[in-house]
Design a protein around this motif. Structure first.
Motif, PDB file in Angstrom:
ATOM      1  N   LEU A   4       0.770  -1.206  -0.021  1.00  0.00           N
ATOM      2  CA  LEU A   4       0.029   0.028  -0.121  1.00  0.00           C
ATOM      3  C   LEU A   4       0.837   1.123   0.071  1.00  0.00           C
ATOM      4  CD1 LEU A   4      -2.799   1.226   0.137  1.00  0.00           C
ATOM      5  CD2 LEU A   4      -2.607   1.022   2.501  1.00  0.00           C
ATOM      6  N   PHE A   5       0.716   2.145  -1.073  1.00  0.00           N
ATOM      7  CA  PHE A   5       1.579   3.140  -1.294  1.00  0.00           C
ATOM      8  C   PHE A   5       0.796   4.451  -1.133  1.00  0.00           C
ATOM      9  CE2 PHE A   5       5.992   4.027  -2.962  1.00  0.00           C
ATOM     10  CZ  PHE A   5       6.164   5.096  -2.682  1.00  0.00           C
ATOM     11  N   ILE A   6       1.125   5.371  -0.127  1.00  0.00           N
ATOM     12  CA  ILE A   6       0.358   6.743   0.012  1.00  0.00           C
ATOM     13  C   ILE A   6       1.412   7.792  -0.644  1.00  0.00           C
ATOM     14  CG2 ILE A   6      -0.756   8.113   1.630  1.00  0.00           C
ATOM     15  CD1 ILE A   6      -1.620   5.270   1.996  1.00  0.00           C
ATOM     16  N   THR A   7       0.805   8.625  -1.554  1.00  0.00           N
ATOM     17  CA  THR A   7       1.481   9.622  -2.104  1.00  0.00           C
ATOM     18  C   THR A   7       0.549  10.705  -2.721  1.00  0.00           C
ATOM     19  OG1 THR A   7       3.122  10.059  -3.961  1.00  0.00           O
ATOM     20  CG2 THR A   7       1.562   8.310  -4.465  1.00  0.00           C
ATOM     21  N   ASP A   8       1.142  11.865  -2.370  1.00  0.00           N
ATOM     22  CA  ASP A   8       0.337  12.965  -2.971  1.00  0.00           C
ATOM     23  C   ASP A   8       0.245  13.223  -4.341  1.00  0.00           C
ATOM     24  OD1 ASP A   8      -1.346  15.176  -2.098  1.00  0.00           O
ATOM     25  OD2 ASP A   8       0.112  16.545  -2.365  1.00  0.00           O
ATOM     26  N   ASN A   9       1.422  12.780  -5.112  1.00  0.00           N
ATOM     27  CA  ASN A   9       1.515  12.876  -6.533  1.00  0.00           C
ATOM     28  C   ASN A   9       1.606  11.643  -7.145  1.00  0.00           C
ATOM     29  OD1 ASN A   9       3.595  15.360  -5.218  1.00  0.00           O
ATOM     30  ND2 ASN A   9       1.833  15.786  -6.748  1.00  0.00           N
ATOM     31  N   PHE A  10       0.955  11.437  -8.238  1.00  0.00           N
ATOM     32  CA  PHE A  10       1.031  10.419  -9.033  1.00  0.00           C
ATOM     33  C   PHE A  10       0.554  10.807 -10.490  1.00  0.00           C
ATOM     34  CE2 PHE A  10      -0.465   5.945 -10.791  1.00  0.00           C
ATOM     35  CZ  PHE A  10       0.717   5.317 -10.169  1.00  0.00           C
ATOM     36  N   THR A 110       5.351   8.696   1.292  1.00  0.00           N
ATOM     37  CA  THR A 110       6.438   9.323   0.800  1.00  0.00           C
ATOM     38  C   THR A 110       6.110  10.734   0.952  1.00  0.00           C
ATOM     39  OG1 THR A 110       7.782   9.663  -1.250  1.00  0.00           O
ATOM     40  CG2 THR A 110       5.460   9.593  -1.533  1.00  0.00           C
ATOM     41  N   SER A 111       7.371  11.531   1.244  1.00  0.00           N
ATOM     42  CA  SER A 111       7.227  12.985   1.403  1.00  0.00           C
ATOM     43  C   SER A 111       7.533  13.492  -0.138  1.00  0.00           C
ATOM     44  CB  SER A 111       8.369  13.613   2.208  1.00  0.00           C
ATOM     45  OG  SER A 111       9.710  13.125   2.076  1.00  0.00           O
ATOM     46  N   PRO A 112       7.605  14.759  -0.603  1.00  0.00           N
ATOM     47  CA  PRO A 112       7.946  15.749   0.307  1.00  0.00           C
ATOM     48  C   PRO A 112       7.154  16.488   1.263  1.00  0.00           C
ATOM     49  CG  PRO A 112       7.897  16.413  -1.749  1.00  0.00           C
ATOM     50  CD  PRO A 112       7.503  15.034  -1.859  1.00  0.00           C
ATOM     51  N   GLN A 113       5.760  16.087   0.760  1.00  0.00           N
ATOM     52  CA  GLN A 113       4.819  16.795   2.053  1.00  0.00           C
ATOM     53  C   GLN A 113       4.619  15.660   3.197  1.00  0.00           C
ATOM     54  OE1 GLN A 113       1.612  16.080   3.005  1.00  0.00           O
ATOM     55  NE2 GLN A 113       0.360  15.720   1.457  1.00  0.00           N
ATOM     56  N   PHE A 114       5.285  15.844   4.206  1.00  0.00           N
ATOM     57  CA  PHE A 114       5.236  14.689   5.054  1.00  0.00           C
ATOM     58  C   PHE A 114       3.948  14.636   6.015  1.00  0.00           C
ATOM     59  CE2 PHE A 114       5.289  17.669   8.619  1.00  0.00           C
ATOM     60  CZ  PHE A 114       5.903  17.213   9.585  1.00  0.00           C
ATOM     61  N   PHE A 115       2.923  15.398   5.637  1.00  0.00           N
ATOM     62  CA  PHE A 115       1.458  14.920   6.264  1.00  0.00           C
ATOM     63  C   PHE A 115       1.272  13.533   5.599  1.00  0.00           C
ATOM     64  CE2 PHE A 115       1.547  19.591   6.964  1.00  0.00           C
ATOM     65  CZ  PHE A 115       1.030  19.746   8.144  1.00  0.00           C
ATOM     66  N   THR A 116       1.475  13.286   4.553  1.00  0.00           N
ATOM     67  CA  THR A 116       1.404  11.994   3.825  1.00  0.00           C
ATOM     68  C   THR A 116       1.848  10.777   4.871  1.00  0.00           C
ATOM     69  OG1 THR A 116       1.446  12.801   1.756  1.00  0.00           O
ATOM     70  CG2 THR A 116       1.781  10.385   2.041  1.00  0.00           C
ATOM     71  N   THR A 117       2.924  11.196   5.667  1.00  0.00           N
ATOM     72  CA  THR A 117       3.757  10.106   6.384  1.00  0.00           C
ATOM     73  C   THR A 117       2.853   9.903   7.678  1.00  0.00           C
ATOM     74  OG1 THR A 117       5.104  11.693   7.110  1.00  0.00           O
ATOM     75  CG2 THR A 117       5.764  10.218   5.282  1.00  0.00           C
ATOM     76  N   GLU A 134       9.509   7.001   3.146  1.00  0.00           N
ATOM     77  CA  GLU A 134      10.439   7.526   2.066  1.00  0.00           C
ATOM     78  C   GLU A 134      10.726   9.098   2.054  1.00  0.00           C
ATOM     79  OE1 GLU A 134      10.636   6.004  -2.354  1.00  0.00           O
ATOM     80  OE2 GLU A 134       9.021   7.628  -2.289  1.00  0.00           O
ATOM     81  N   VAL A 135      11.740   9.352   2.145  1.00  0.00           N
ATOM     82  CA  VAL A 135      12.306  10.660   2.599  1.00  0.00           C
ATOM     83  C   VAL A 135      12.835  11.196   1.157  1.00  0.00           C
ATOM     84  CG1 VAL A 135      13.589  12.331   3.925  1.00  0.00           C
ATOM     85  CG2 VAL A 135      13.021  10.083   4.806  1.00  0.00           C
ATOM     86  N   ARG A 136      11.970  11.865   0.378  1.00  0.00           N
ATOM     87  CA  ARG A 136      12.154  12.629  -0.719  1.00  0.00           C
ATOM     88  C   ARG A 136      12.664  14.176  -0.557  1.00  0.00           C
ATOM     89  NH1 ARG A 136      11.865  11.175  -5.510  1.00  0.00           N
ATOM     90  NH2 ARG A 136      11.604  13.534  -6.036  1.00  0.00           N
ATOM     91  N   ASP A 137      12.443  14.776   0.672  1.00  0.00           N
ATOM     92  CA  ASP A 137      12.491  15.984   1.072  1.00  0.00           C
ATOM     93  C   ASP A 137      12.822  16.133   2.603  1.00  0.00           C
ATOM     94  OD1 ASP A 137      13.410  18.676   0.703  1.00  0.00           O
ATOM     95  OD2 ASP A 137      11.424  19.329  -0.298  1.00  0.00           O
ATOM     96  N   LEU A 138      13.479  17.235   2.965  1.00  0.00           N
ATOM     97  CA  LEU A 138      13.754  17.398   4.407  1.00  0.00           C
ATOM     98  C   LEU A 138      12.616  18.412   4.914  1.00  0.00           C
ATOM     99  CD1 LEU A 138      17.625  17.160   4.710  1.00  0.00           C
ATOM    100  CD2 LEU A 138      16.071  15.582   5.353  1.00  0.00           C
ATOM    101  N   TRP A 139      11.557  17.919   5.064  1.00  0.00           N
ATOM    102  CA  TRP A 139      10.262  18.745   5.427  1.00  0.00           C
ATOM    103  C   TRP A 139      10.226  18.681   7.049  1.00  0.00           C
ATOM    104  CZ3 TRP A 139       5.744  20.057   7.221  1.00  0.00           C
ATOM    105  CH2 TRP A 139       4.949  20.950   6.381  1.00  0.00           C
TER     106      TRP A 139
END
Length: 407
Positions: A4-10, A110-117, A134-139
């Motif tokens: 199960l993958f949670i991401t804001d962008n796809f 996944t970040s960069p928006q870490f509310f997803t995490t 998954e850390v795509r950005d230091l937010w």
């Protein structure tokens, strides 16, 4: 295994998080695993829902055997900290609710928006399944860097939550070694982390299958030496500095091509108009499958960011796309990205926000044919070293181990 993958962008969004997630999930499905992606209606970067989609509470579609669930979120353009926070937080809530009803042996957020995490963490607790950050950005550090947030109570609270999430995750997957060092320096065990960098899609970005000539003809840029930028026009990318440099160039054969959209696009268009820049062309966002044609049309790939210690930890995905097309890279990013370009000699680096250095390095790439040819050939070596298929398999192997250890 059910992933199960949670991401804001796809996709059909074409930014780096969307592309990375899609390409990894596609590889995992090809290995026989069930992959469900929870995302929102495509709207990045304009903050407007793409044609053919609606911002509904819950919709399903299948993309290359990946089950994609799109949930409602508060959608806004990338302007204003409070509005963006509401956008991100609303997706965290609706993705969590949807995730409760999905099969999963392991959860990735996944970040960069870490509310997803936040959603990934909560689903892990409710479902009793392991989760991966998954850390795509230091937010939130990155939003402070571009001036969207200042030091203070809010920043400290967000950073505390960030560190809590790192500690609670079963595995942390940063996309750069510099991210890993940053996290390690702040108390996250190196053994808990596995670096999986961005990589090259050698199937899509195929120099032999692209048609840059048609793009040049369409844009009226035949016989020009084109410096191309493909991607988000945001606060971090410092494209106003590039326009300032373009205004200093008297060579009529040198031309800049900017492709994409973002929060700074209107401002950039205004600057180009006010300064009457004749050596700049702007193009609206293009589908991902058209990007190779546009890269094939340019002579140099431009990869700039603001001058900041935070961005020394970043490796822009544009590097790998350009390298796959054997396109010399003009890099305005310090730190780890610079180290990669220098290691493979796949381009030339200028100091961010240094106009004289930029103009000198650009002139060198244009005039030194031997350097240009060498950087072009070395790009192919860089691309093969960062083959996305190989990196997706490496991540999958780690996911298997985590899921098995939790049984």
């Amino acid at each position: 295994m059910n992933i199960l993958f949670i991401t804001d962008n796809f996709p059909p969004e074409v930014n780096a998080p969307a592309t990375r997630t899609y390409e990894h999930c596609k590889e995992w499905v090809g290995e026989g695993h069930e992959v469900t992606v929870i995302t929102c209606a495509p709207n990045f970067p304009q903050g407007k829902v793409y044609e053919g989609y609606q911002n509904n509470w819950h919709e399903k579609e299948e993309v290359d055997c990946i089950e994609v669930i799109r949930v409602w979120s508060y959608i806004t353009s990338n302007e204003g900290f409070l509005k963006r926070t509401l956008d991100y937080f609303s997706f965290a809530v609706t993705s969590f609710w949807s995730g409760l009803f999905q099969k999963s042996d392991i959860i990735i957020a996944t970040s960069p928006q870490f509310f997803t995490t936040w959603s990934g963490w909560a689903l892990s607790k409710f479902k009793g399944k392991p989760w991966v950050f998954e850390v795509r950005d230091l937010w939130p550090e990155s939003i402070k860097t571009v001036g969207a947030l200042e030091d203070g109570v809010v920043y400290n609270i967000l950073e505390s939550i960030e560190l809590f999430l790192y500690r609670s995750a079963d595995k942390v997957i940063p996309v750069t070694d510099a991210f890993k060092k940053n996290l390690s320096d702040r108390g996250i065990s190196p053994s808990k982390q596995l670096v999986i960098p961005n990589g090259s899609n050698l199937e899509l970005f195929d120099l032999n299958a692209s048609d840059g000539g048609a793009v040049r003809e369409e844009l009226g840029l035949n016989n020009k030496f084109i410096i191309g930028y493909v991607g988000t026009h945001g606060m971090a990318h410092n494209l106003d500095f590039i326009l300032e440099c373009a205004g200093e160039i008297e060579d009529p054969d040198t031309h800049f091509l900017f492709i994409g959209d973002g929060s700074e696009k209107e401002n950039l268009l205004k600057i180009a108009d006010e300064e009457q820049l004749k050596n700049v062309t702007f193009v609206d966002p293009i589908p991902k499958n058209k990007v190779p044609d546009y890269l094939d049309a340019v002579d140099v790939s431009l990869v700039p960011l603001k001058k900041s210690d935070t961005f020394k930890t970043v490796i822009p995905s544009k590097i790998f796309e350009a390298a796959s097309m054997e396109l010399p890279i003009l890099l305005g990013v310090e730190g780890q990205a610079q180290e990669i370009i220098k290691e493979y000699e796949a381009g030339i680096c200028f100091e961010p926000e240094n106009k004289d250095d930029f103009l000198e390095k650009l002139s060198l790439l244009k005039q030194d044919k031997k350097l240009y040819k060498s950087a072009s050939q070395n790009g192919a070596k860089l691309a093969k070293a960062y083959d996305r298929k190989m990196l997706a398999q490496k991540m999958l192997n780690e996911l298997k181990k985590i899921a098995e250890n939790k049984l």
